[in-house]
Design a protein around this motif. Structure first.
Motif, PDB file in Angstrom:
ATOM      1  N   THR B 332       0.842  -1.192   0.000  1.00  0.00           N
ATOM      2  CA  THR B 332       0.000   0.000   0.000  1.00  0.00           C
ATOM      3  C   THR B 332       0.875   1.238   0.000  1.00  0.00           C
ATOM      4  N   ARG B 333       0.235   2.331  -0.308  1.00  0.00           N
ATOM      5  CA  ARG B 333       0.920   3.564  -0.645  1.00  0.00           C
ATOM      6  C   ARG B 333       1.980   3.982   0.363  1.00  0.00           C
ATOM      7  N   GLU B 334       3.214   3.729   0.016  1.00  0.00           N
ATOM      8  CA  GLU B 334       4.367   4.216   0.786  1.00  0.00           C
ATOM      9  C   GLU B 334       4.256   3.899   2.277  1.00  0.00           C
ATOM     10  N   ILE B 346      11.587   8.707   1.434  1.00  0.00           N
ATOM     11  CA  ILE B 346      11.670   8.463  -0.014  1.00  0.00           C
ATOM     12  C   ILE B 346      10.387   7.845  -0.556  1.00  0.00           C
ATOM     13  N   CYS B 347       9.978   8.365  -1.652  1.00  0.00           N
ATOM     14  CA  CYS B 347       8.715   7.988  -2.289  1.00  0.00           C
ATOM     15  C   CYS B 347       9.059   7.794  -3.773  1.00  0.00           C
ATOM     16  N   THR B 348       8.966   8.817  -4.590  1.00  0.00           N
ATOM     17  CA  THR B 348       9.487   8.726  -5.946  1.00  0.00           C
ATOM     18  C   THR B 348      10.985   8.411  -5.884  1.00  0.00           C
ATOM     19  N   ALA B 349      11.413   7.383  -6.643  1.00  0.00           N
ATOM     20  CA  ALA B 349      12.836   7.015  -6.645  1.00  0.00           C
ATOM     21  C   ALA B 349      13.351   7.104  -8.085  1.00  0.00           C
ATOM     22  N   GLY B 524      -5.272  10.207  -8.413  1.00  0.00           N
ATOM     23  CA  GLY B 524      -5.331  11.406  -7.602  1.00  0.00           C
ATOM     24  C   GLY B 524      -3.989  11.682  -6.962  1.00  0.00           C
ATOM     25  N   SER B 525      -3.617  12.962  -6.966  1.00  0.00           N
ATOM     26  CA  SER B 525      -2.370  13.441  -6.370  1.00  0.00           C
ATOM     27  C   SER B 525      -1.150  13.109  -7.223  1.00  0.00           C
ATOM     28  N   CYS B 526      -1.328  12.486  -8.376  1.00  0.00           N
ATOM     29  CA  CYS B 526      -0.158  12.095  -9.170  1.00  0.00           C
ATOM     30  C   CYS B 526      -0.059  12.794 -10.521  1.00  0.00           C
ATOM     31  N   SER B 585      13.205  14.888  -5.857  1.00  0.00           N
ATOM     32  CA  SER B 585      11.878  14.278  -5.710  1.00  0.00           C
ATOM     33  C   SER B 585      11.045  15.250  -4.899  1.00  0.00           C
ATOM     34  N   GLY B 586       9.738  15.024  -4.894  1.00  0.00           N
ATOM     35  CA  GLY B 586       8.873  15.877  -4.090  1.00  0.00           C
ATOM     36  C   GLY B 586       9.253  15.804  -2.619  1.00  0.00           C
ATOM     37  N   ALA B 587       9.480  14.612  -2.141  1.00  0.00           N
ATOM     38  CA  ALA B 587       9.812  14.440  -0.732  1.00  0.00           C
ATOM     39  C   ALA B 587      11.125  15.162  -0.391  1.00  0.00           C
ATOM     40  N   GLN B 588      12.066  15.115  -1.306  1.00  0.00           N
ATOM     41  CA  GLN B 588      13.325  15.844  -1.092  1.00  0.00           C
ATOM     42  C   GLN B 588      13.061  17.349  -1.058  1.00  0.00           C
ATOM     43  N   GLY B 589      12.084  17.772  -1.839  1.00  0.00           N
ATOM     44  CA  GLY B 589      11.696  19.178  -1.825  1.00  0.00           C
ATOM     45  C   GLY B 589      11.143  19.569  -0.457  1.00  0.00           C
ATOM     46  N   GLU B 590      10.263  18.723   0.057  1.00  0.00           N
ATOM     47  CA  GLU B 590       9.709  19.009   1.386  1.00  0.00           C
ATOM     48  C   GLU B 590      10.839  19.133   2.407  1.00  0.00           C
ATOM     49  N   TYR B 591      11.723  18.173   2.340  1.00  0.00           N
ATOM     50  CA  TYR B 591      12.823  18.147   3.292  1.00  0.00           C
ATOM     51  C   TYR B 591      13.685  19.396   3.142  1.00  0.00           C
ATOM     52  N   GLY B 620       2.030  11.088   3.586  1.00  0.00           N
ATOM     53  CA  GLY B 620       2.979  10.533   4.546  1.00  0.00           C
ATOM     54  C   GLY B 620       4.350  11.171   4.526  1.00  0.00           C
ATOM     55  N   THR B 621       4.721  11.688   3.371  1.00  0.00           N
ATOM     56  CA  THR B 621       6.051  12.303   3.306  1.00  0.00           C
ATOM     57  C   THR B 621       6.129  13.578   4.136  1.00  0.00           C
ATOM     58  N   ASN B 622       4.996  14.252   4.365  1.00  0.00           N
ATOM     59  CA  ASN B 622       5.046  15.510   5.117  1.00  0.00           C
ATOM     60  C   ASN B 622       5.556  15.296   6.551  1.00  0.00           C
ATOM     61  N   LEU B 694       4.202  24.976   1.701  1.00  0.00           N
ATOM     62  CA  LEU B 694       3.129  24.492   0.850  1.00  0.00           C
ATOM     63  C   LEU B 694       3.618  23.299   0.036  1.00  0.00           C
ATOM     64  N   ASP B 695       2.955  22.168   0.239  1.00  0.00           N
ATOM     65  CA  ASP B 695       3.264  20.959  -0.538  1.00  0.00           C
ATOM     66  C   ASP B 695       2.635  21.155  -1.910  1.00  0.00           C
ATOM     67  N   GLY B 696       3.475  21.292  -2.927  1.00  0.00           N
ATOM     68  CA  GLY B 696       2.990  21.657  -4.255  1.00  0.00           C
ATOM     69  C   GLY B 696       2.609  20.488  -5.135  1.00  0.00           C
ATOM     70  N   MET B 718       7.713  21.868  -5.948  1.00  0.00           N
ATOM     71  CA  MET B 718       6.920  21.545  -7.134  1.00  0.00           C
ATOM     72  C   MET B 718       7.335  20.161  -7.603  1.00  0.00           C
ATOM     73  N   ASN B 719       6.381  19.266  -7.767  1.00  0.00           N
ATOM     74  CA  ASN B 719       6.741  17.983  -8.372  1.00  0.00           C
ATOM     75  C   ASN B 719       6.771  18.170  -9.880  1.00  0.00           C
ATOM     76  N   LEU B 720       7.961  18.330 -10.405  1.00  0.00           N
ATOM     77  CA  LEU B 720       8.034  18.512 -11.864  1.00  0.00           C
ATOM     78  C   LEU B 720       7.540  17.269 -12.591  1.00  0.00           C
ATOM     79  N   HIS B 721       7.604  16.126 -11.903  1.00  0.00           N
ATOM     80  CA  HIS B 721       7.097  14.890 -12.514  1.00  0.00           C
ATOM     81  C   HIS B 721       5.579  14.783 -12.387  1.00  0.00           C
ATOM     82  N   LYS B 722       4.961  15.754 -11.827  1.00  0.00           N
ATOM     83  CA  LYS B 722       3.492  15.778 -11.877  1.00  0.00           C
ATOM     84  C   LYS B 722       3.083  16.942 -12.774  1.00  0.00           C
ATOM     85  N   THR B 723       3.145  18.124 -12.203  1.00  0.00           N
ATOM     86  CA  THR B 723       2.637  19.297 -12.909  1.00  0.00           C
ATOM     87  C   THR B 723       3.415  19.635 -14.178  1.00  0.00           C
TER      88      THR B 723
HETATM   89  C1  LIG Z   1       0.687  15.383  -1.618  1.00  0.00           C
HETATM   90  C2  LIG Z   1       2.017  14.768  -1.904  1.00  0.00           C
HETATM   91  N1  LIG Z   1       3.113  15.224  -1.286  1.00  0.00           N
HETATM   92  C3  LIG Z   1       4.326  14.688  -1.502  1.00  0.00           C
HETATM   93  C4  LIG Z   1       4.504  13.663  -2.401  1.00  0.00           C
HETATM   94  C5  LIG Z   1       5.870  13.060  -2.564  1.00  0.00           C
HETATM   95  O1  LIG Z   1       6.431  13.339  -3.803  1.00  0.00           O
HETATM   96  P1  LIG Z   1       7.595  12.412  -4.394  1.00  0.00           P
HETATM   97  O2  LIG Z   1       6.972  11.093  -4.692  1.00  0.00           O
HETATM   98  O3  LIG Z   1       8.052  13.112  -5.602  1.00  0.00           O
HETATM   99  O4  LIG Z   1       8.661  12.287  -3.380  1.00  0.00           O
HETATM  100  C6  LIG Z   1       3.385  13.150  -3.061  1.00  0.00           C
HETATM  101  C7  LIG Z   1       3.555  12.037  -4.048  1.00  0.00           C
HETATM  102  O5  LIG Z   1       2.626  11.381  -4.442  1.00  0.00           O
HETATM  103  C8  LIG Z   1       2.125  13.712  -2.814  1.00  0.00           C
HETATM  104  O6  LIG Z   1       1.035  13.259  -3.444  1.00  0.00           O
END
Ligand SMILES: Cc1ncc(COP(=O)(O)O)c(C=O)c1O
Ligand SMILES: Cc1ncc(COP(=O)(O)O)c(C=O)c1O
Ligand SMILES: O=C([O-])O
Lengths: 978, 978
Positions: B332-334, B346-349, B524-526, B585-591, B620-622, B694-696, B718-723
């Motif tokens: 299940t999701r991460e 770590i999420c997106t690898a 959703g969210s991807c 990665s997005g998670a690295q951005g948050e960090y 969960g990454t937040n 702000l989680d983008g 910003m998740n460049l791999h999303k938006t």
């Molecule tokens: C709301 C939200 N924040 C953070 C992330 C983490 O991004 P990344 O997978 O690029 O690390 C995701 C990824 O699905 C997300 O949906």
């Protein structure tokens, strides 16, 4: 554990330890080391040399290894070729003359042209595993039919020049081959006229180039078979041909119109003004110029001519389950080639490029393409305004679409000015310059172009100012020529306009088609070997893609270097001294070779030499090419072993001694045999004054072991799309260059625009000087990466693989035509005839093979109810074994029918292939189980390619005669008549 | 009939008639014209503005349109980018330090990296339609495990630097988070040490950089949690770490080894000398350097650590039919992210790059790779000999693999000499130069390199002479470090060594995987939008691919130009003033963002500010990122409508007023809502001394309509791999740059080798200065081609599409959390909970959707037993409708269960998906028919993607805990225990 085949030599063992490891032969050749040993063991020989000794007559074995250097590793190869390619100068070409820049949609570039799942496909003879490309080619036909306003269109021809020749011959045939005058408008493209003339000569058709508006057709009623017009013409004029057409018709002639698809979005179509045929190049529909090719030429005609249609035609039919399905309408192998009575020999065409043009149409849709055309016309209007303002006269003012002919006094200063800013214009004649615009022209480019025409010192005029001309909304061509009829209304042209939708459409079609990415395609005589990525990459380099075939030669230095190196290598491989890279298919090679032979005889005053001996087993293109070269075909028999009947040959050579022009032989023979008598056959023909044409379709069995010249031939063609790794592309592109002796070299084909060919060159046989030049890097790269030793090893493995398979299958089937040692060449024939009495024919085995995940081998050619298998060197022993096991398993299924365990006519062979839909139907009432139908071998549960339809109903398709897209509703096809 | 969205403006209507037509927005956006009208009609609004007014709080709407220029047409875009790219200077880099040149096999380049069927895949959470990449990732894990000699390996991490940090944290956790000393060998790569230090700081781990051979571990028994060694080390030395490892173990510490896969083919593996973990970069296994990324970092560990394994892990299980099958082991999701207790987020690898490295291994096999390594070592030996002969001292003579550290006295003259011939060396320190060789080095290049080290005027020495040194066959490293253990013995590494076999293997795996080439992936969210070809093409241009991340900056002018332009555009889009492109990665951005906030507070003396408020609904990454940043997570509740509970927020902000560091909010929320209270929430936090992160992830719903800065945030990723259109690649690569206010800008992350970041930069959070730089052209191109207006239109359509679908599905399902006007944002949640009592859970609907040819939306996140649907702007109305109709049809199937027409637990939902094998089995005894199972909608007969297995058995997989390839025999897996 596989040892590498390094094929890198060095006398210094230490240096060898530094040799590059990305060597290509071990990647190209499927089996090595142990696997080779196992295959040799199966054959009961110690090594490959022993096998070869039993296979190839020692008399023709080459005395020396190939003098082609060491194989260049993959990465270095690309570095080297990039250097060569960089010598091409990519100017902005407004030369026109049938070739323009185009914006290739990248989604099509990457997913069709650069995608092995598309480019490694074979011609769609097996419709159940080819519905994807059949649909796309039907899209192409539909598009061509819509644009030209004519009801029948084929799935591509080789180039506009030969398409024009086909039109001439269609007209000639319509006149029952009795009316020999064909009038060509003087404003057709020069290369088109030249190709026509070449082709006309050997049919004794008189080509008159004339101002057709002032030609009295009525006067030539007796002899006139047809007329060729160009619309818009080569100088850009858009003229109303309606009355002209009527007067040709009144004189009993056919009207063929060379035209431009882009212009037809705005112009009344040829069909609407009465034309009988339309033809042209679809290059500007998203196919790069590529220095002349490959692109798909199109051909459309009235319904009454459809039986004379050259090339391949896709049709609509139903499958065994009653669902709509597509197929090659002339289903069996090139039946449209009429052998000795042929006016066309086209076989390999330009399927991949037709698919690209079709996809371009699907992506843009009717409005998109019309907008593109309108914009080109707008750009041309603004250019015209700039040129007027600069004080020049536009010859075709008031009747242009995208091309202007400009009277400039002395052209050379303008040409120089253009060259200085990287622009190529067309020098029509000393006082006239041609400019053709295309969809890729930007505003900046237009501005730069207008500057070129400014008088020195004149103030610059801006595009913005000039564009005021567009506000007047005046047509740039006669109003009555405005197109009012609709086109491209089918849903397929109106659904996939976002990239996501387009991508999915391309991928959806791809998923229905079996190609080399799935499993071996062991087509005898077709050499479906690896088309390696490193070979393919340069094809889409801009240095090769974006150059006009008639660009000044100092701009194509890169190309010429590559072409020269390729020619040299081909000379070494064939043992010949001259090469022409012009023929863009094997059949074109045959035709070119025979025309060269003819020219040679004529030059010696031997004009009566027009008998061509051809073995009964020859490919249909051979007699067709001979007929097209004005020769009388005399058939030579084969003996029971499949070999040339030497007595018959001698007798016929002698009989026709005074008129003997040539013999055409295929070597190894179309039965896959290294005939021992080949040198003697050559000798006999030579002694009787003839020359020897060697059909090189099977050259893959010769390279490094023997050479056409050593065998005794005078000229041969090479199918680069077989032996030299150009992919088959689902039925083209291909290349069929010829090589010949020093004696024949002076006659190699020339070209009216770009100097090439021999000193006494025959006319061009293709529209472009080097045929489909942009795919030649594939063969260049293959030869360079393999090196002499690698090439030879490939031949050795190709023969080993064939003999291994023949040997394994020989325990279960009869193998036709092996030599006295029981050996075949690079291919062999499995006999299905013994099972015909049990209701099992070759087609049933072919279709059942689909259930095993395989494409059928060549079916019923050269012998009816047989399968001819050619594995090539690229297939691994593992794959050969999978194929053999499938064939052996099928033999077991046949046995069940023979033994009465399964009913004749209602078994897994007669009902093959089994589509997913059939296999998942709720109802199942067959005498064999679903699982036996679906998974006859265990590996299929893990990996299987699924036919997307059940067996095609050919009889139904023949009755329906539908060659265009229908609306998607099944209802449009009436139920199968009973 | 679709009108174009031209989005090209000009005040001159005539000039507009010359505007280019290859405009991108109409290709990127799925619906236009009529389709938009129809969707608006369904929603009962007149136009998009009216819809937006009902959706987004007017208070946060941007006052001005985006100041991003007009969209550049596709062809011009590539011309422009080629010019930019050409400013990069591609020197021959021997810098090493974790990045080397590599020979990317072209068959892998074209068929994996350049193939949308691979790069548009999502993370393989749905194993039934992802067996291809799961197998490939398992190949990767197996390869890593073999090479490192450790039993557990994951499916990739982001880069070597962060992998080292993960190792440190694994060691720390192994020491129950109580032992805070981590010793790092001084000869680890500088960027690795820097990444470690950044990560250690917020955990209060003390990183001591030391000469580990002379460090007394015994003395630090109490505090020592672990040690990081590098093997071979950054200066090239190959040292025997066996005793060292033993002494670390004796002191209770873990030993992590940063290592090199290529070296490990010749060297004793870390596992064999006792290491607990091994990590590194798999770049040199066929992945271009790309100026620093993306590449797959690897991570392996002992069995005892597997519960602490960061990142994704592929496992072996069975499907419902009992066949072997692969899956994500932590399904299940991460779930591996431990939220508030996390040491990893770590999420997106780097899945796509791991696949490339795996394929490289499959293609070369054990002997192939060993030969490559041996050749590199040979080249290095010859180089060493040349350097010795030139009179320099090699610091690590007698213990090197591919890297030499050379004492040269004054380095600068040699560096200059090298630069003059286009060679980059590593300046280790003033007197020492580093050289690292790679598989691409040719003999010529070696010779040129050796010349650089020759004293002026000395006679040239030839490689040939020098290579005599190889004849002595002496090992270049200690004999006891020779590798004797076998590796890569599995058949998959020993079967596909010809290009044909490799191509078919790649294609076979591809054929099992659903991707964007098949149908929408409404996760959703991807934000699974179009990854356009024009965006992707530059990624594999050599100008971007072949440059070392630490090349002198004057060589990367092209990159820097592009990066600056991208940064500027991202500033305009977010409304911020500073950007860091480092997080990969997005998670690295948050960090990174939270660490920047932390640095800001610390700089102001507010060291006590370490409370981070996070809504319960957060990803969960937040909380994980907050925990990793040394913050205490305080959860904020949501109300019944899914909005932030403002009272709770206020109360908690107040309560933690003195320690408040930040709030993390996702906007639109993870429920897909534009929360009206967002600005107030920001205000509350600001008033209490905190900053707003702000989680983008959901930025696709904001662009052009509102901005993070306008909403009130201080920093966002910003998740460049999303938006921004970087493809998901089956689980990476991605990029998560951050943008921030002027106040935070000084703290943006720096880098130890390449100057970047703010004036008071925090340490690097990625190994490379600009993260995965080579995929940034994708986002650059997207923004440039869309232009400001196009980007805004995309947002509008994304929201329209979501609301249209929510509206249609709302007639059949409950939609959770719409606003007071009944609107959602760019995504919405469908509630499956009402059907749980009937035995139907979200997973059953998800799996049944596969039978309809669709990938499931996000399942059970953020709410259990729901599906969250995000269509994106790229999907056409036709595709949205197909998806809706599938969901509606499934609702009908659910109803049959509710109504008792089908048994609970035994129906087409609970038994979904239905594989081909199941559907063609001779036996069928289910309460619904085969055809209903296979073709629940008519369109599926024409076009359907088939799941390759039946439903995965997760419980079985959890019990088995198998994370490596087994031999292919099923027998290796014991039958399901009962
Ligand atoms: C709301 C939200 N924040 C953070 C992330 C983490 O991004 P990344 O997978 O690029 O690390 C995701 C990824 O699905 C997300 O949906
Ligand atoms: C023996 C032989 N000759 C000639 C040809 C014609 O070649 P092409 O299709 O390139 O025109 C073929 C094609 O299969 C062939 O097998
Ligand atoms: O007919 C062939 O395409 O070879």
């Amino acid at each position: 554990n596989k040892p590498f085949i390094r094929l890198q030599h060095t006398s210094k063992p230490a240096l060898a330890k530094l040799a590059p490891l990305d060597t290509f032969p071990r990647r190209h050749i499927g089996s090595e080391g142990n696997e080779v040993q196992e295959m040799l063991k199966q054959l009961g020989v110690k090594n490959i040399d022993e096998m070869l000794a039993k296979t190839i007559p020692s008399s023709i074995r080459s005395p020396k290894p190939l003098a082609i250097g060491e194989g260049i590793p993959e990465r270095q190869l690309l570095t080297r070729l990039k250097e060569v390619a960089s010598k091409n100068k990519i100017n902005r070409s407004y030369i026109g003359q049938g070739y323009t820049d185009t914006v290739v949609p990248n989604v099509i570039l990457r997913n069709v042209l650069e995608n092995p799942a598309w480019y490694t496909q074979y011609t769609p003879y097996q419709p159940e595993i080819a519905q994807g490309r059949l649909e796309s080619l039907l899209n192409y036909q539909t598009m061509i039919s819509d644009m030209t306003g004519l009801p029948i269109a084929n799935a591509s021809l080789l180039d506009e020049g030969t398409a024009a020749a086909e039109a001439m011959l269609m007209a000639w045939q319509a006149g029952r081959r009795k009316k020999n005058l064909f009038v060509v408008d003087e404003n057709c493209h020069p290369q088109t006229i030249a190709c026509l003339k070449t082709r006309a000569e050997s049919f004794n058709i008189e080509v008159v180039v004339a101002d057709t508006f002032h030609y009295s057709f009525a006067e030539h009623k007796k002899s006139l078979c047809g007329v060729l017009l160009q619309y818009p013409d080569t100088r850009g004029s858009v003229k109303d041909y309606e009355n002209l057409t009527a007067s040709v018709h009144a004189a009993g002639g056919q009207v063929a119109v060379a035209t431009d698809l882009m212009a037809l979005t705005l112009l009344k179509s040829p069909g609407e003004f009465g034309a009988d045929m339309a033809l042209g190049n679809s290059q500007r529909f998203g196919v790069p110029m590529g220095f002349g090719g490959p692109h798909a030429a199109f051909f459309a005609c009235k319904d009454e001519h459809k039986r004379r249609m050259p090339g391949r035609l896709i049709g609509v039919s139903k499958d065994a389950a009653g669902d709509n399905a597509y197929r090659l309408a002339l289903q069996t192998r090139e039946q449209h080639i009429r052998r000795e009575k042929a006016t066309s020999n086209i076989c390999t065409a330009q399927a991949l490029l037709a698919n690209m043009a079709a996809m371009y149409t699907v992506y843009h849709g009717p409005e998109g393409i019309k907008a593109i055309a309108q914009r080109i016309n707008n750009l041309t209007s603004v250019l015209a305004e700039g040129i007027r303002k600069a004080g020049h006269t536009i010859e075709n003012d008031g009747n242009f679409f995208d091309t202007l002919s400009i009277k400039v006094g002395n052209s050379s200063s303008i040409l120089q000015k253009a060259a200085a800013v990287g622009i190529n214009l067309r020098a029509i004649d000393n006082g006239t310059i041609g400019v053709t615009l295309d969809e890729a022209v930007t505003q900046d480019e237009l501005s730069k172009l207008i500057d070129v025409f400014q008088k020195d010192g004149a103030p610059a005029v801006s595009v913005e100012e000039l564009s005021a001309v567009l506000e007047q909304n005046v047509s740039t061509f006669p109003n009555q020529l405005q197109r009012t009829s609709a086109y491209l209304q089918h849903p397929v042209f109106n659904s996939y306009h976002s990239e996501t939708e387009m991508l999915r459409y391309i991928h959806h079609l791809e998923s229905k088609d079996l190609s080399l990415v799935h499993s071996m395609i062991a087509l005898g005589s077709c050499t479906m070997k690896l088309n390696a990525t490193t070979e393919m990459i340069p094809v889409t380099w801009p240095e090769f893609s974006n150059i006009h075939p008639f660009a000044p030669v100092d701009q194509s230095e890169g190309y010429l270097t590559m072409l020269n190196e390729l020619s040299d290598d081909l000379k070494e491989i064939t043992g010949f001294e001259g090469v022409s890279l012009q023929p863009n298919s094997g059949a074109q090679g045959e035709y070119a070779g025979l025309r060269v032979i003819r020219a040679y005889h004529h030059a010696r005053g031997d004009e009566q030499r027009n008998v061509c001996l051809i073995p009964i087993s020859a490919h249909g293109t051979n007699p067709a090419s001979a007929a097209m070269s004005g020769m009388d075909v005399v058939i030579v028999q084969c003996d029971n072993d499949g070999n040339l009947d030497m007595e018959d040959l001698k007798a016929k050579a002698k009989k026709h001694k005074d008129r003997l022009a040539a013999v055409m032989i295929t070597y190894p023979s179309t039965f896959g045999m290294f005939e021992a008598g080949v040198s003697e056959a050559c000798k006999v023909v030579h002694e009787n004054g003839g020359l020897v044409y060697l059909d090189g379709a099977n050259l893959n069995a010769q390279i490094g072991l023997t050479k056409p010249a050593e065998i005794g031939a005078d000229v041969c063609h090479m199918n680069l799309h077989k032996t030299f790794c150009i992919p088959h592309g689902g039925g083209g592109p291909g290349m069929g260059p010829i090589a010949c002796t020093k004696e024949l070299e002076p006659y190699l084909p020339g070209h009216p625009v770009i100097a090439c060919g021999g000193q006494n060159a025959i006319g061009p046989i293709s529209a472009a000087p080097y045929g489909s030049a942009s795919i030649l890097p594939i063969s260049w790269a293959y030869i360079k990466m393999m090196g002499g030793e690698g090439l030879t090893q490939a031949t050795r493995l190709a023969i080993l693989n064939a003999n291994y398979m023949a040997n394994r299958l020989g325990e279960h089937y009869e193998i036709l035509y092996t030599n006295e040692n029981g050996m075949c060449g690079h291919e062999f024939i499995v006999d299905i005839r013994p099972f015909v009495e049990n209701g099992i024919e070759a087609i049933d085995v072919a279709k059942r093979l689909q259930d095993y995940g395989f494409h059928s081998p060549t079916m019923s050619w050269p012998v009816t109810n047989t399968l001819m298998i050619e594995p090539t060197e690229s297939e691994s022993k593992a794959e050969l074994d999978r194929f053999c096991e499938a064939m052996i398993s099928i033999r077991g299924e046949i046995q069940q029918v023979i033994d009465g365990k399964l009913p004749k006519g209602d078994n897994m062979l007669n009902s093959a292939p089994h589509s997913i839909k059939t296999l998942m139907a709720d109802k199942w009432d067959r005498p064999y189980s679903r699982e036996v139908a679906a998974f006859p071998m265990p590996y299929l549960r893990e990996k299987k390619f699924w036919p997307s339809i059940s067996r095609i109903d050919d009889a139904y398709g023949d009755r329906m005669e539908l060659f265009m897209l229908l609306s998607m509703q099944t209802s449009q096809l009436s139920p199968t008549p009973s």
